[in-house]
Design a protein around this motif. Structure first.
Motif, PDB file in Angstrom:
ATOM      1  N   ARG A 365      -2.027   1.257   1.284  1.00  0.00           N
ATOM      2  CA  ARG A 365      -2.728   2.263   1.598  1.00  0.00           C
ATOM      3  C   ARG A 365      -2.111   3.241   1.089  1.00  0.00           C
ATOM      4  N   GLY A 366      -3.172   4.106   0.622  1.00  0.00           N
ATOM      5  CA  GLY A 366      -2.258   5.829  -0.624  1.00  0.00           C
ATOM      6  C   GLY A 366      -1.414   5.176  -1.567  1.00  0.00           C
ATOM      7  N   GLY A 367      -1.396   4.165  -2.505  1.00  0.00           N
ATOM      8  CA  GLY A 367      -0.945   3.527  -3.411  1.00  0.00           C
ATOM      9  C   GLY A 367       0.425   3.168  -2.919  1.00  0.00           C
ATOM     10  N   ARG A 368       0.587   2.888  -1.115  1.00  0.00           N
ATOM     11  CA  ARG A 368       2.313   2.258  -1.255  1.00  0.00           C
ATOM     12  C   ARG A 368       1.636   1.105  -0.175  1.00  0.00           C
ATOM     13  N   VAL A 369       2.466   0.351  -0.796  1.00  0.00           N
ATOM     14  CA  VAL A 369       3.065  -1.646  -0.552  1.00  0.00           C
ATOM     15  C   VAL A 369       2.801  -1.635   1.351  1.00  0.00           C
ATOM     16  N   ILE A 370       1.735  -2.064   1.907  1.00  0.00           N
ATOM     17  CA  ILE A 370       2.236  -1.958   3.278  1.00  0.00           C
ATOM     18  C   ILE A 370       1.947  -3.402   3.737  1.00  0.00           C
ATOM     19  N   ALA A 371       1.130  -4.126   3.371  1.00  0.00           N
ATOM     20  CA  ALA A 371       1.556  -5.820   3.287  1.00  0.00           C
ATOM     21  C   ALA A 371       1.366  -6.662   2.372  1.00  0.00           C
ATOM     22  N   LEU A 372       1.343  -8.079   2.279  1.00  0.00           N
ATOM     23  CA  LEU A 372       1.633  -9.477   1.737  1.00  0.00           C
ATOM     24  C   LEU A 372       1.321 -10.393   1.569  1.00  0.00           C
ATOM     25  N   GLY A 384       8.762  -9.752  -1.775  1.00  0.00           N
ATOM     26  CA  GLY A 384       7.724  -8.857  -1.275  1.00  0.00           C
ATOM     27  C   GLY A 384       8.465  -7.507   0.052  1.00  0.00           C
ATOM     28  N   ARG A 385       9.358  -8.511   0.496  1.00  0.00           N
ATOM     29  CA  ARG A 385       9.498  -8.194   2.308  1.00  0.00           C
ATOM     30  C   ARG A 385       9.815  -6.484   1.286  1.00  0.00           C
ATOM     31  N   LYS A 386      10.790  -6.283   0.770  1.00  0.00           N
ATOM     32  CA  LYS A 386      11.359  -4.939   0.503  1.00  0.00           C
ATOM     33  C   LYS A 386      10.457  -3.712  -0.009  1.00  0.00           C
ATOM     34  N   LEU A 387       9.339  -3.915  -0.543  1.00  0.00           N
ATOM     35  CA  LEU A 387       8.574  -3.257  -0.614  1.00  0.00           C
ATOM     36  C   LEU A 387       7.679  -2.685   0.658  1.00  0.00           C
ATOM     37  N   ASP A 401       0.307  -8.269 -12.399  1.00  0.00           N
ATOM     38  CA  ASP A 401       1.134  -9.258 -12.955  1.00  0.00           C
ATOM     39  C   ASP A 401       2.468  -9.556 -12.579  1.00  0.00           C
ATOM     40  N   ALA A 402       1.658 -11.066 -12.432  1.00  0.00           N
ATOM     41  CA  ALA A 402       2.434 -12.396 -12.016  1.00  0.00           C
ATOM     42  C   ALA A 402       3.460 -12.723 -12.678  1.00  0.00           C
ATOM     43  N   SER A 403       4.363 -12.468 -13.451  1.00  0.00           N
ATOM     44  CA  SER A 403       4.862 -12.784 -14.789  1.00  0.00           C
ATOM     45  C   SER A 403       5.695 -11.660 -14.631  1.00  0.00           C
ATOM     46  N   LEU A 404       5.742 -10.472 -13.575  1.00  0.00           N
ATOM     47  CA  LEU A 404       6.792  -9.914 -12.504  1.00  0.00           C
ATOM     48  C   LEU A 404       7.441 -10.167 -12.060  1.00  0.00           C
ATOM     49  N   PRO A 405       8.635 -10.203 -11.867  1.00  0.00           N
ATOM     50  CA  PRO A 405       8.800 -10.620 -10.352  1.00  0.00           C
ATOM     51  C   PRO A 405       9.113  -9.628  -9.709  1.00  0.00           C
ATOM     52  N   LEU A 406       8.441  -9.184  -8.309  1.00  0.00           N
ATOM     53  CA  LEU A 406       8.260  -8.372  -6.899  1.00  0.00           C
ATOM     54  C   LEU A 406       9.647  -7.547  -7.438  1.00  0.00           C
ATOM     55  N   LYS A 407      10.662  -8.988  -7.261  1.00  0.00           N
ATOM     56  CA  LYS A 407      12.132  -7.729  -6.912  1.00  0.00           C
ATOM     57  C   LYS A 407      12.353  -6.908  -8.147  1.00  0.00           C
ATOM     58  N   ASP A 408      12.008  -7.198  -9.764  1.00  0.00           N
ATOM     59  CA  ASP A 408      12.005  -6.239  -9.858  1.00  0.00           C
ATOM     60  C   ASP A 408      11.428  -5.092 -10.016  1.00  0.00           C
ATOM     61  N   ILE A 409      10.330  -5.728  -9.557  1.00  0.00           N
ATOM     62  CA  ILE A 409       9.181  -3.815  -9.343  1.00  0.00           C
ATOM     63  C   ILE A 409       9.800  -3.280  -8.020  1.00  0.00           C
ATOM     64  N   ALA A 410      10.726  -3.466  -6.748  1.00  0.00           N
ATOM     65  CA  ALA A 410      11.247  -3.563  -5.865  1.00  0.00           C
ATOM     66  C   ALA A 410      12.701  -2.311  -6.580  1.00  0.00           C
TER      67      ALA A 410
END
Length: 413
Positions: A365-372, A384-387, A401-410
């Motif tokens: 929402r508005g570019g921010r992660v609100i749920a998974l 994804g919890r941290k996001l 990009d499923a090859s990119l771990p969410l922890k790295d994105i976080a």
């Protein structure tokens, strides 16, 4: 109080919230008397397995107890089972039970949960029309299954879909009627809805969308079919209704508590009545993960976290409720784990391939992660919890990009 029973802390409701409130009070070294009063005959037990492992017979009831009897005895928590509280005297610090008794309290924690909503149509009270909210509900379903070939499940939410999955395992002919254009419409985005619709149909469920119920038909006082809003009659010997709950707050509202479809609480779970707290399914609270909107959350997470907040407030530590919401659902061999609240999302990003039966839907929402919503994707859920907790602003292309771990994105976010 005219010789009535009285406790320093009286907890109304023996579900997850009520049990955790008693546990948290003792962990905080509360030394006063504690009692849990509930309208069921059993000790506090887990509710989620009712529509999953308990209905399917995969888990015995004894394995669903939150704690063994000795646990409560050792901590001097008095159990008052089989008593339904129907009135609250806030000024007199007492509750009244349906059996005509009264129980006094110093402080009251209302954790009464709710009752399964019933159909509002002719035939709703026929034998064989059943909700799923208590052990007794599921025991009745299981008792009748031998004489049932066809089951109609009303409601395509989690309870209805979990029940359908369990009943298919028993070899029953299952029809699911959902009044909205897709299943899980109130809690998830279209990608997840369409995935679960396809899965249930592949398992043999006759899933009908845009299908309201006009009437439950009976014969000799027992259900024999359902007439839809379009006039079609679906033959069945059992109807399972999964259309939500009605929060059990009438006694509190009658006593003057602010509320409506629930009871209003502040950030420490205190109601507008003196010395009365409310937690879990009944508590309307401003939730940071709903953009500050006042909501009720029907989840184990919410019940237990609010129980801890109320216990801390009672023992002198005022901590505002702030917890990342999470949920789960087991259907067939699918493990759905949800973190955050997707309500109000403006973009849903599919991460991975749903055809592999392991993927996630990320809501922004508005570019921010609100749920998974994570299907057989525990790593995405954990990372994804941290996001969600931080409301991270992440480009949709990275999330996809499923090859990119969410922890790295976080970390980058």
């Amino acid at each position: 109080m005219d010789g009535e029973r009285s406790y320093d802390i009286l907890i109304v409701g023996g579900g997850h919230g009520g049990a955790q409130a008693a546990i948290a009070l003792r962990q905080a070294k509360f030394a006063g008397s504690i009692a849990i009063v509930g309208d069921e005959p059993d000790l506090p037990y887990e509710r989620p397995p009712l529509s999953k492992e308990y209905l399917s017979g995969e888990r015995a009831f004894e394995r669903m107890l939150l704690r063994q009897p000795s646990f409560w005895n050792e901590r001097a928590v008095t159990m008052l089972p089989g008593q339904r509280v129907v009135g609250v005297d806030a000024a007199g610090h007492r509750v009244v039970t349906a059996e005509g008794g009264s129980i006094g309290y110093g402080r009251l924690i209302w954790a009464a949960g709710g009752a399964a909503r019933k159909l509002a149509c002719p035939g709703a009270d026929l034998a064989g029309v059943q909700g799923i909210r208590t052990r007794a509900d599921v025991d009745r379903i299981r008792h009748d299954l031998d004489r049932v070939t066809r089951v109609c499940v009303v409601g395509g939410g989690y309870i209805g879909l979990e029940a359908a999955a369990a009943l298919i395992k028993f070899g029953k002919q299952v029809t699911v009627l959902e009044a909205l254009p897709r299943v899980l419409a109130r809690v998830a985005g279209e990608p997840l809805s369409r995935f679960y619709e396809a899965e249930h149909r592949a398992q043999g469920v006759d899933l009908r969308l845009n299908a309201g119920v006009a009437e439950v038909l009976g014969d000799g006082g027992r259900v024999r079919g359902v007439r839809t809003a379009s006039g079609e009659v679906i033959a069945c010997e059992m109807v399972i209704v999964g259309i939500g709950i009605a929060p059990a707050v009438a006694p509190l509202l009658a006593a003057g508590a602010a509320g409506g479809n629930g009871v209003d609480v502040d950030e420490t779970c205190h109601t507008t009545l003196p010395d009365i707290y409310a937690i879990g399914d009944v508590a309307i609270h401003a939730n940071a993960f709903a953009d500050g909107a006042p909501i009720r959350l029907e989840s184990v997470q919410n019940a237990t976290d609010q129980a801890n907040v109320a216990a801390q407030a009672i023992t002198g530590t005022l901590v505002a409720y702030h917890a990342v919401p999470w949920f789960w659902s087991n259907q067939y061999d699918l493990r759905l784990q949800t973190v955050g609240l997707s309500t109000g999302y403006d973009l849903a990003v599919v991460r991975g391939d749903s055809a592999s039966r392991s993927f996630s839907v990320v809501y922004l929402r508005g570019g921010r992660v609100i749920a998974l919503d994570c299907v057989n994707a525990t790593r995405d859920y954990a990372q994804g919890r941290k996001l969600v907790a931080t409301g991270a602003k992440v480009p949709a292309a990275q999330l996809a990009d499923a090859s990119l771990p969410l922890k790295d994105i976080a970390i980058a976010a």
